[in-house]
Design a protein around this motif. Structure first.
Motif, PDB file in Angstrom:
ATOM      1  N   SER A 138       0.846  -1.188   0.000  1.00  0.00           N
ATOM      2  CA  SER A 138       0.000   0.000   0.000  1.00  0.00           C
ATOM      3  C   SER A 138       0.885   1.243   0.000  1.00  0.00           C
ATOM      4  O   SER A 138       1.848   1.318   0.785  1.00  0.00           O
ATOM      5  CB  SER A 138      -0.924   0.010   1.220  1.00  0.00           C
ATOM      6  N   ASN A 140      -0.527   4.831  -1.738  1.00  0.00           N
ATOM      7  CA  ASN A 140      -1.585   5.838  -1.631  1.00  0.00           C
ATOM      8  C   ASN A 140      -2.733   5.374  -2.505  1.00  0.00           C
ATOM      9  O   ASN A 140      -2.633   4.370  -3.217  1.00  0.00           O
ATOM     10  CB  ASN A 140      -1.090   7.242  -1.999  1.00  0.00           C
ATOM     11  N   ALA A 141      -3.830   6.099  -2.483  1.00  0.00           N
ATOM     12  CA  ALA A 141      -5.046   5.632  -3.158  1.00  0.00           C
ATOM     13  C   ALA A 141      -4.828   5.424  -4.653  1.00  0.00           C
ATOM     14  O   ALA A 141      -5.237   4.399  -5.219  1.00  0.00           O
ATOM     15  CB  ALA A 141      -6.192   6.611  -2.916  1.00  0.00           C
ATOM     16  N   ARG A 145      -4.602   1.661  -6.442  1.00  0.00           N
ATOM     17  CA  ARG A 145      -5.575   1.272  -7.460  1.00  0.00           C
ATOM     18  C   ARG A 145      -4.869   0.707  -8.698  1.00  0.00           C
ATOM     19  O   ARG A 145      -5.272  -0.324  -9.240  1.00  0.00           O
ATOM     20  CB  ARG A 145      -6.441   2.479  -7.831  1.00  0.00           C
TER      21      ARG A 145
END
Length: 250
Positions: A138, A140-141, A145
């Motif tokens: 992970s 960031n968003a 994605r």
């Protein structure tokens, strides 16, 4: 070579050593405090010794075994670590010789019916077995994605079936020892973009995609990641939550 051994890593062992993240020292400090003695530890499926060398900070002798000769050849040297090309199911160690047995990102590859008796055989009274794994990273968003789509949709079908155990946090793996509740741990790194791309290239599903299709899925991913990353030399924090199964051997 171990019967049924699937060698996904020998020909990428140098990259594996260079690009894989490191386990947190706090994990090994906690594990070392569990057995009543701290004379020797065993790292099964040790790869290039990422866990082995940290264990050597807590145990005067660490035995590290892996069936891949390439991994052992590229293992990190340490005076307290004895590396050996051997399967986890048949380590060659004497009985009742270790206080802690670990399997770092490797238990899902083992033959459970043969491995667990070996753990019981080499473990001293009161010894501990710990398996831990890390799944998808992970950042960031936006990057999560992009990389998540690549992981699931682009190369998803090319992961070995054993990868399902990693994705579910090892909960589907049989575990015959009385379990010890573990606190949360996570791996964390500060990487520049090129290091991240080097890490993604070590994924076994990327290698399988290349072999089956004759094309490389990484250039397209790299373009997307570069756009979302920004300045390539700017380091970002990357996190991998760890899944643990820990139990008392005897």
């Amino acid at each position: 070579m171990a019967e049924g051994f699937k060698d996904y890593f020998s020909d990428t062992s140098d990259a594996y050593r260079t690009y894989r993240p490191d386990y947190p020292d706090a994990l090994f400090a906690w594990l070392a405090g569990l057995p009543p003695r701290r004379d020797a530890a065993l790292d099964c499926g040790c790869g290039t010794g990422q866990a082995s060398v940290v264990l050597a900070s807590y145990f005067p002798r660490v035995y590290a075994v892996d069936p891949s000769a390439g991994q052992i050849a590229n293992a990190v040297p340490h005076e307290g670590v004895v590396y050996r090309v051997a399967p986890a199911e048949q380590t060659g160690l004497p009985g009742a010789s270790v206080d802690l047995v670990v399997a770092a990102q490797s238990l899902h590859w083992f033959n459970f019916d043969r491995f667990y008796p070996e753990v019981r055989r080499v473990g001293r009274p009161g010894s501990v077995f710990a398996a831990f794994s890390y799944g998808l990273l992970s950042i960031n968003a936006d990057l999560d994605r992009i990389i998540g789509r690549f992981y699931r949709e682009v190369i998803g079908r090319y992961w070995p079936p054993e990868r399902a155990h990693v994705d579910d946090g090892y909960r589907s793996i049989p575990f015959p020892f009385p379990e010890i509740a573990a606190p949360p741990f996570a791996m964390e790194a500060r990487w520049e973009l090129e290091h991240l791309l080097g890490y993604l290239a070590t994924w076994s599903a990327v290698r399988e995609y290349r072999q089956r299709l004759g094309t490389d899925p990484l250039p397209e991913l790299a373009r997307e990641v570069r756009d979302a990353w920004g300045i390539p030399e700017e380091a970002r924090t990357i996190v991998w939550p760890l899944a643990l199964r820990v139990g008392r051997i005897a």
